[in-house]
Design a protein around this motif. Structure first.
Motif, PDB file in Angstrom:
ATOM      1  N   VAL A 167      36.668  86.332  84.071  1.00  0.00           N
ATOM      2  CA  VAL A 167      36.539  85.188  83.307  1.00  0.00           C
ATOM      3  C   VAL A 167      36.738  83.876  84.344  1.00  0.00           C
ATOM      4  CG1 VAL A 167      37.172  83.834  81.460  1.00  0.00           C
ATOM      5  CG2 VAL A 167      37.063  86.178  81.283  1.00  0.00           C
ATOM      6  N   ILE A 168      37.857  84.016  85.285  1.00  0.00           N
ATOM      7  CA  ILE A 168      38.205  82.714  86.148  1.00  0.00           C
ATOM      8  C   ILE A 168      37.220  82.923  87.147  1.00  0.00           C
ATOM      9  CG2 ILE A 168      39.825  82.224  87.921  1.00  0.00           C
ATOM     10  CD1 ILE A 168      42.034  83.225  86.277  1.00  0.00           C
ATOM     11  N   TYR A 169      36.860  83.872  87.750  1.00  0.00           N
ATOM     12  CA  TYR A 169      35.773  83.691  88.734  1.00  0.00           C
ATOM     13  C   TYR A 169      34.601  83.232  88.106  1.00  0.00           C
ATOM     14  CZ  TYR A 169      38.502  85.844  92.298  1.00  0.00           C
ATOM     15  OH  TYR A 169      39.524  86.179  93.234  1.00  0.00           O
ATOM     16  N   PHE A 170      33.955  83.827  86.986  1.00  0.00           N
ATOM     17  CA  PHE A 170      32.797  82.893  86.143  1.00  0.00           C
ATOM     18  C   PHE A 170      32.649  81.701  85.797  1.00  0.00           C
ATOM     19  CE2 PHE A 170      30.262  82.112  82.227  1.00  0.00           C
ATOM     20  CZ  PHE A 170      29.186  82.574  82.744  1.00  0.00           C
ATOM     21  N   GLY A 171      34.012  81.204  85.584  1.00  0.00           N
ATOM     22  CA  GLY A 171      34.146  79.648  85.275  1.00  0.00           C
ATOM     23  C   GLY A 171      34.146  79.017  86.559  1.00  0.00           C
ATOM     24  N   ARG A 172      34.595  79.598  87.652  1.00  0.00           N
ATOM     25  CA  ARG A 172      34.528  78.785  89.075  1.00  0.00           C
ATOM     26  C   ARG A 172      33.188  78.751  89.238  1.00  0.00           C
ATOM     27  NH1 ARG A 172      39.287  81.619  92.293  1.00  0.00           N
ATOM     28  NH2 ARG A 172      41.089  80.811  91.164  1.00  0.00           N
ATOM     29  N   TRP A 173      32.200  79.691  89.128  1.00  0.00           N
ATOM     30  CA  TRP A 173      31.014  79.909  89.708  1.00  0.00           C
ATOM     31  C   TRP A 173      30.191  78.788  88.799  1.00  0.00           C
ATOM     32  CZ3 TRP A 173      26.774  81.227  86.401  1.00  0.00           C
ATOM     33  CH2 TRP A 173      25.531  81.354  87.189  1.00  0.00           C
ATOM     34  N   LEU A 174      30.383  78.735  87.438  1.00  0.00           N
ATOM     35  CA  LEU A 174      29.760  78.021  86.362  1.00  0.00           C
ATOM     36  C   LEU A 174      29.834  76.389  86.700  1.00  0.00           C
ATOM     37  CD1 LEU A 174      27.967  78.402  83.908  1.00  0.00           C
ATOM     38  CD2 LEU A 174      29.811  78.240  82.683  1.00  0.00           C
ATOM     39  N   ARG A 175      31.202  76.290  87.048  1.00  0.00           N
ATOM     40  CA  ARG A 175      31.617  74.844  87.493  1.00  0.00           C
ATOM     41  C   ARG A 175      30.937  74.570  88.854  1.00  0.00           C
ATOM     42  NH1 ARG A 175      37.650  73.926  88.682  1.00  0.00           N
ATOM     43  NH2 ARG A 175      37.339  75.725  87.622  1.00  0.00           N
ATOM     44  N   LYS A 176      30.712  75.220  89.776  1.00  0.00           N
ATOM     45  CA  LYS A 176      30.230  75.135  91.010  1.00  0.00           C
ATOM     46  C   LYS A 176      28.652  74.738  90.756  1.00  0.00           C
ATOM     47  CE  LYS A 176      31.011  77.810  94.687  1.00  0.00           C
ATOM     48  NZ  LYS A 176      30.839  78.715  95.675  1.00  0.00           N
ATOM     49  N   THR A 177      27.911  75.544  89.921  1.00  0.00           N
ATOM     50  CA  THR A 177      26.726  75.563  89.488  1.00  0.00           C
ATOM     51  C   THR A 177      26.170  74.207  88.839  1.00  0.00           C
ATOM     52  OG1 THR A 177      26.525  78.010  89.529  1.00  0.00           O
ATOM     53  CG2 THR A 177      24.587  76.766  88.605  1.00  0.00           C
ATOM     54  N   ILE A 178      26.963  73.834  87.778  1.00  0.00           N
ATOM     55  CA  ILE A 178      26.861  72.745  87.099  1.00  0.00           C
ATOM     56  C   ILE A 178      27.090  71.484  87.861  1.00  0.00           C
ATOM     57  CG2 ILE A 178      27.243  71.492  84.923  1.00  0.00           C
ATOM     58  CD1 ILE A 178      27.541  74.265  83.651  1.00  0.00           C
ATOM     59  N   VAL A 179      28.215  71.482  88.428  1.00  0.00           N
ATOM     60  CA  VAL A 179      28.714  70.024  88.837  1.00  0.00           C
ATOM     61  C   VAL A 179      28.162  69.953  90.387  1.00  0.00           C
ATOM     62  CG1 VAL A 179      30.646  68.957  89.604  1.00  0.00           C
ATOM     63  CG2 VAL A 179      30.970  70.082  87.581  1.00  0.00           C
ATOM     64  N   GLY A 180      28.249  71.069  91.092  1.00  0.00           N
ATOM     65  CA  GLY A 180      27.640  71.077  92.367  1.00  0.00           C
ATOM     66  C   GLY A 180      28.683  71.046  93.403  1.00  0.00           C
ATOM     67  N   ASP A 181      28.474  71.575  94.278  1.00  0.00           N
ATOM     68  CA  ASP A 181      29.316  71.645  95.616  1.00  0.00           C
ATOM     69  C   ASP A 181      29.606  70.416  96.304  1.00  0.00           C
ATOM     70  OD1 ASP A 181      31.434  72.912  97.216  1.00  0.00           O
ATOM     71  OD2 ASP A 181      29.964  73.786  98.471  1.00  0.00           O
ATOM     72  N   LYS A 182      30.794  69.820  96.137  1.00  0.00           N
ATOM     73  CA  LYS A 182      31.199  68.454  96.570  1.00  0.00           C
ATOM     74  C   LYS A 182      31.722  68.512  98.100  1.00  0.00           C
ATOM     75  CE  LYS A 182      31.421  66.349  92.489  1.00  0.00           C
ATOM     76  NZ  LYS A 182      31.532  65.106  91.574  1.00  0.00           N
ATOM     77  N   LYS A 183      31.751  69.612  98.805  1.00  0.00           N
ATOM     78  CA  LYS A 183      32.190  69.678  99.975  1.00  0.00           C
ATOM     79  C   LYS A 183      31.461  69.174 101.222  1.00  0.00           C
ATOM     80  CE  LYS A 183      35.505  73.254  99.045  1.00  0.00           C
ATOM     81  NZ  LYS A 183      35.963  74.603  99.524  1.00  0.00           N
TER      82      LYS A 183
END
Length: 85
Positions: free
Chosen positions: A69-85
């Motif tokens: 669940v934690i890894y899915f949340g991280r993936w979802l946040r990176k997909t929706i918000v985008g990678d800010k690096k």
């Protein structure tokens, strides 16, 4: 107690017993198997006992399998918000 709740309790006991087994892949294989079995059980619990008990059962399963669940949340946040690096 309904059949679906008995199945959910057996799933939770099996998940906790699997946690005692040593594995080389940090239990990811067993985690996928538990997810594949647990999703229909949560649906069955919701069908037999209503959405509140189904949601409680879902939260219990998510607490047992918290890393997927934690890894899915991280993936979802990176997909929706985008990678800010």
């Amino acid at each position: 107690m309904s059949l679906s709740l008995i199945m959910a309790c057996c799933w939770a006991i099996a998940a906790n017993l699997i946690a005692f087994l040593p594995t080389k892949d940090n239990h990811w294989t067993w985690g996928y198997i538990l997810i594949a079995i647990g999703v229909p059980i949560v649906g069955f619990v919701t069908y037999q006992n209503g959405p509140l008990i189904g949601f409680i059962c879902l939260l219990a399963g998510m607490s047992i399998l918290r890393w997927p669940v934690i890894y899915f949340g991280r993936w979802l946040r990176k997909t929706i918000v985008g990678d800010k690096k």
